[in-house]
Design a protein around this motif. Sequence first.
Motif, PDB file in Angstrom:
ATOM      1  N   PRO A   6       9.916   9.484  -3.737  1.00  0.00           N
ATOM      2  CA  PRO A   6      10.332   8.105  -4.044  1.00  0.00           C
ATOM      3  C   PRO A   6      11.789   7.845  -3.652  1.00  0.00           C
ATOM      4  CG  PRO A   6       9.133   9.048  -5.884  1.00  0.00           C
ATOM      5  CD  PRO A   6       9.363  10.162  -4.899  1.00  0.00           C
ATOM      6  N   GLY A   7      12.014   6.793  -2.880  1.00  0.00           N
ATOM      7  CA  GLY A   7      13.358   6.399  -2.487  1.00  0.00           C
ATOM      8  C   GLY A   7      13.963   7.158  -1.328  1.00  0.00           C
ATOM      9  N   GLN A   8      13.225   8.117  -0.787  1.00  0.00           N
ATOM     10  CA  GLN A   8      13.761   8.947   0.296  1.00  0.00           C
ATOM     11  C   GLN A   8      14.217   8.100   1.493  1.00  0.00           C
ATOM     12  OE1 GLN A   8      10.773  11.432   2.059  1.00  0.00           O
ATOM     13  NE2 GLN A   8      12.265  12.777   3.032  1.00  0.00           N
ATOM     14  N   LEU A   9      13.424   7.134   1.877  1.00  0.00           N
ATOM     15  CA  LEU A   9      13.786   6.291   3.016  1.00  0.00           C
ATOM     16  C   LEU A   9      15.004   5.424   2.711  1.00  0.00           C
ATOM     17  CD1 LEU A   9      10.267   5.137   4.247  1.00  0.00           C
ATOM     18  CD2 LEU A   9      11.793   6.791   5.329  1.00  0.00           C
ATOM     19  N   GLY A  10      15.095   4.935   1.499  1.00  0.00           N
ATOM     20  CA  GLY A  10      16.216   4.085   1.114  1.00  0.00           C
ATOM     21  C   GLY A  10      17.554   4.786   1.211  1.00  0.00           C
ATOM     22  N   GLU A  11      17.555   6.103   1.054  1.00  0.00           N
ATOM     23  CA  GLU A  11      18.793   6.876   1.127  1.00  0.00           C
ATOM     24  C   GLU A  11      19.353   6.930   2.552  1.00  0.00           C
ATOM     25  OE1 GLU A  11      20.477   8.105  -1.450  1.00  0.00           O
ATOM     26  OE2 GLU A  11      18.980   7.410  -2.882  1.00  0.00           O
ATOM     27  N   LEU A  12      18.567   6.575   3.554  1.00  0.00           N
ATOM     28  CA  LEU A  12      19.020   6.593   4.949  1.00  0.00           C
ATOM     29  C   LEU A  12      19.946   5.423   5.277  1.00  0.00           C
ATOM     30  CD1 LEU A  12      15.612   7.307   6.740  1.00  0.00           C
ATOM     31  CD2 LEU A  12      17.438   8.952   6.300  1.00  0.00           C
ATOM     32  N   LEU A  13      19.949   4.410   4.447  1.00  0.00           N
ATOM     33  CA  LEU A  13      20.606   3.151   4.783  1.00  0.00           C
ATOM     34  C   LEU A  13      22.087   3.161   4.428  1.00  0.00           C
ATOM     35  CD1 LEU A  13      17.775   0.754   3.633  1.00  0.00           C
ATOM     36  CD2 LEU A  13      18.120   1.839   5.861  1.00  0.00           C
ATOM     37  N   THR A  14      22.906   3.317   5.453  1.00  0.00           N
ATOM     38  CA  THR A  14      24.355   3.272   5.294  1.00  0.00           C
ATOM     39  C   THR A  14      24.905   2.145   6.161  1.00  0.00           C
ATOM     40  OG1 THR A  14      24.698   4.875   7.067  1.00  0.00           O
ATOM     41  CG2 THR A  14      24.511   5.745   4.813  1.00  0.00           C
ATOM     42  N   ASN A  46      12.895   4.834  12.609  1.00  0.00           N
ATOM     43  CA  ASN A  46      12.507   3.479  12.200  1.00  0.00           C
ATOM     44  C   ASN A  46      13.592   2.724  11.448  1.00  0.00           C
ATOM     45  OD1 ASN A  46      10.001   3.443  13.373  1.00  0.00           O
ATOM     46  ND2 ASN A  46       8.979   4.319  11.592  1.00  0.00           N
ATOM     47  N   VAL A  47      14.846   3.097  11.636  1.00  0.00           N
ATOM     48  CA  VAL A  47      15.962   2.427  10.983  1.00  0.00           C
ATOM     49  C   VAL A  47      16.487   1.323  11.894  1.00  0.00           C
ATOM     50  CG1 VAL A  47      18.318   2.703  10.111  1.00  0.00           C
ATOM     51  CG2 VAL A  47      16.609   4.462   9.659  1.00  0.00           C
ATOM     52  N   HIS A  48      16.837   0.184  11.286  1.00  0.00           N
ATOM     53  CA  HIS A  48      17.439  -0.931  12.019  1.00  0.00           C
ATOM     54  C   HIS A  48      18.711  -1.334  11.295  1.00  0.00           C
ATOM     55  CE1 HIS A  48      13.835  -1.557  14.469  1.00  0.00           C
ATOM     56  NE2 HIS A  48      13.198  -1.167  13.378  1.00  0.00           N
ATOM     57  N   ASN A  49      19.722  -1.715  12.055  1.00  0.00           N
ATOM     58  CA  ASN A  49      20.978  -2.198  11.496  1.00  0.00           C
ATOM     59  C   ASN A  49      21.329  -3.459  12.263  1.00  0.00           C
ATOM     60  OD1 ASN A  49      23.470  -2.563  10.336  1.00  0.00           O
ATOM     61  ND2 ASN A  49      24.136  -0.452  10.604  1.00  0.00           N
ATOM     62  N   VAL A  90      14.594  -0.049   6.784  1.00  0.00           N
ATOM     63  CA  VAL A  90      13.684   0.987   7.263  1.00  0.00           C
ATOM     64  C   VAL A  90      12.327   0.778   6.609  1.00  0.00           C
ATOM     65  CG1 VAL A  90      14.334   2.641   5.446  1.00  0.00           C
ATOM     66  CG2 VAL A  90      13.447   3.502   7.627  1.00  0.00           C
ATOM     67  N   GLY A  91      11.289   1.210   7.281  1.00  0.00           N
ATOM     68  CA  GLY A  91       9.943   1.133   6.727  1.00  0.00           C
ATOM     69  C   GLY A  91       9.176   2.390   7.079  1.00  0.00           C
ATOM     70  N   GLY A  92       8.298   2.805   6.176  1.00  0.00           N
ATOM     71  CA  GLY A  92       7.477   3.981   6.424  1.00  0.00           C
ATOM     72  C   GLY A  92       6.896   4.495   5.132  1.00  0.00           C
ATOM     73  N   MET A  93       6.386   5.716   5.187  1.00  0.00           N
ATOM     74  CA  MET A  93       5.807   6.333   3.994  1.00  0.00           C
ATOM     75  C   MET A  93       6.836   7.268   3.375  1.00  0.00           C
ATOM     76  SD  MET A  93       1.751   6.585   4.792  1.00  0.00           S
ATOM     77  CE  MET A  93       1.671   8.167   5.468  1.00  0.00           C
ATOM     78  N   ASP A  94       7.082   7.079   2.076  1.00  0.00           N
ATOM     79  CA  ASP A  94       8.018   7.922   1.333  1.00  0.00           C
ATOM     80  C   ASP A  94       7.321   9.210   0.921  1.00  0.00           C
ATOM     81  OD1 ASP A  94      10.488   6.658   1.153  1.00  0.00           O
ATOM     82  OD2 ASP A  94       9.998   5.572  -0.673  1.00  0.00           O
ATOM     83  N   GLY A 142       0.844  -1.195   0.000  1.00  0.00           N
ATOM     84  CA  GLY A 142       0.000   0.000   0.000  1.00  0.00           C
ATOM     85  C   GLY A 142       0.878   1.242   0.000  1.00  0.00           C
ATOM     86  N   LYS A 143       0.629   2.142   0.946  1.00  0.00           N
ATOM     87  CA  LYS A 143       1.425   3.367   1.036  1.00  0.00           C
ATOM     88  C   LYS A 143       2.725   3.174   1.820  1.00  0.00           C
ATOM     89  CE  LYS A 143      -2.389   6.595   0.601  1.00  0.00           C
ATOM     90  NZ  LYS A 143      -3.042   7.773   1.150  1.00  0.00           N
ATOM     91  N   LEU A 144       2.863   2.026   2.464  1.00  0.00           N
ATOM     92  CA  LEU A 144       4.079   1.753   3.226  1.00  0.00           C
ATOM     93  C   LEU A 144       5.170   1.192   2.320  1.00  0.00           C
ATOM     94  CD1 LEU A 144       2.638   0.170   6.486  1.00  0.00           C
ATOM     95  CD2 LEU A 144       3.592   2.455   6.200  1.00  0.00           C
ATOM     96  N   HIS A 145       6.361   1.722   2.473  1.00  0.00           N
ATOM     97  CA  HIS A 145       7.512   1.276   1.696  1.00  0.00           C
ATOM     98  C   HIS A 145       8.573   0.753   2.657  1.00  0.00           C
ATOM     99  CE1 HIS A 145       6.292   2.916  -2.234  1.00  0.00           C
ATOM    100  NE2 HIS A 145       5.598   3.758  -1.479  1.00  0.00           N
ATOM    101  N   TYR A 146       9.171  -0.359   2.288  1.00  0.00           N
ATOM    102  CA  TYR A 146      10.215  -0.986   3.085  1.00  0.00           C
ATOM    103  C   TYR A 146      11.469  -1.103   2.232  1.00  0.00           C
ATOM    104  CZ  TYR A 146       6.274  -2.251   6.018  1.00  0.00           C
ATOM    105  OH  TYR A 146       5.152  -2.208   6.801  1.00  0.00           O
ATOM    106  N   TYR A 147      12.607  -0.696   2.787  1.00  0.00           N
ATOM    107  CA  TYR A 147      13.878  -0.755   2.089  1.00  0.00           C
ATOM    108  C   TYR A 147      14.871  -1.541   2.947  1.00  0.00           C
ATOM    109  CZ  TYR A 147      12.032   3.009  -0.796  1.00  0.00           C
ATOM    110  OH  TYR A 147      11.261   3.762  -1.642  1.00  0.00           O
ATOM    111  N   MET A 148      15.717  -2.298   2.276  1.00  0.00           N
ATOM    112  CA  MET A 148      16.735  -3.084   2.961  1.00  0.00           C
ATOM    113  C   MET A 148      18.007  -3.024   2.120  1.00  0.00           C
ATOM    114  SD  MET A 148      16.503  -7.074   4.117  1.00  0.00           S
ATOM    115  CE  MET A 148      15.202  -6.768   5.292  1.00  0.00           C
ATOM    116  N   ARG A 149      19.123  -2.738   2.778  1.00  0.00           N
ATOM    117  CA  ARG A 149      20.423  -2.718   2.096  1.00  0.00           C
ATOM    118  C   ARG A 149      21.359  -3.667   2.826  1.00  0.00           C
ATOM    119  NH1 ARG A 149      23.817   0.347  -1.275  1.00  0.00           N
ATOM    120  NH2 ARG A 149      22.293   1.970  -1.651  1.00  0.00           N
ATOM    121  N   PHE A 150      21.985  -4.558   2.066  1.00  0.00           N
ATOM    122  CA  PHE A 150      22.942  -5.510   2.625  1.00  0.00           C
ATOM    123  C   PHE A 150      24.353  -4.978   2.439  1.00  0.00           C
ATOM    124  CE2 PHE A 150      19.220  -8.032   1.687  1.00  0.00           C
ATOM    125  CZ  PHE A 150      19.126  -8.851   2.794  1.00  0.00           C
TER     126      PHE A 150
END
Length: 166
Positions: free
Chosen positions: A85-93, A102-105, A78-82, A61-69
């Motif tokens: 587009p891709g804004q949340l994915g840019e948080l993953l370092t 809402n970031v997990h490592n 991270v998961g949430g509403m963007d 739905g409106k929730l987006h989940y991103y994962m970087r290995f």
Amino acid sequence: MRIPLPFLAMALIVGCTGPADRVAPPVPPPPVNIDTSKVMVLMPLTGSGVRFNGVYHYADGKLHYYMRFFERGNAAFVGGMDEFPGQLGELLTENVQSGWNNVHNCPVVQRNDSLFIRSVGFKGVINYLGEVRAEGDSVRFLKASEITGTRIIAPYGFVPDGTLMK
């Protein structure tokens, strides 16, 4: 038989000293207590099939989940509403701190062709049990919440770096 006191003292001194090149045995250092519950051991993910040059994305739905290995053996997600587009994915370092925004490592455990992640958050634990598919183009996880008891299958598709904000 009486032994004169100075002679006895001299015999004790000579008997207690050895050659000048004699070295006393080393004294071992005291043991160091390490709290192993706070030590994170990472095992490299080389050969796992996951890709490291982008993120994996899943939408519900409106929730987006991103994962970087990361090759060293951890995953940031991270998961949430963007808003964009891709804004949340840019948080993953690689060294992003868990617990904010809402970031997990978390460390990733690889056994045979399966990946296991245990994410501990403020509200509880979510376990990710997954597999890499299509030569790293996607990963599919069973997300099992110990908080609510819900279980869902989450198919994440790979998005290469540089294409998130497009």
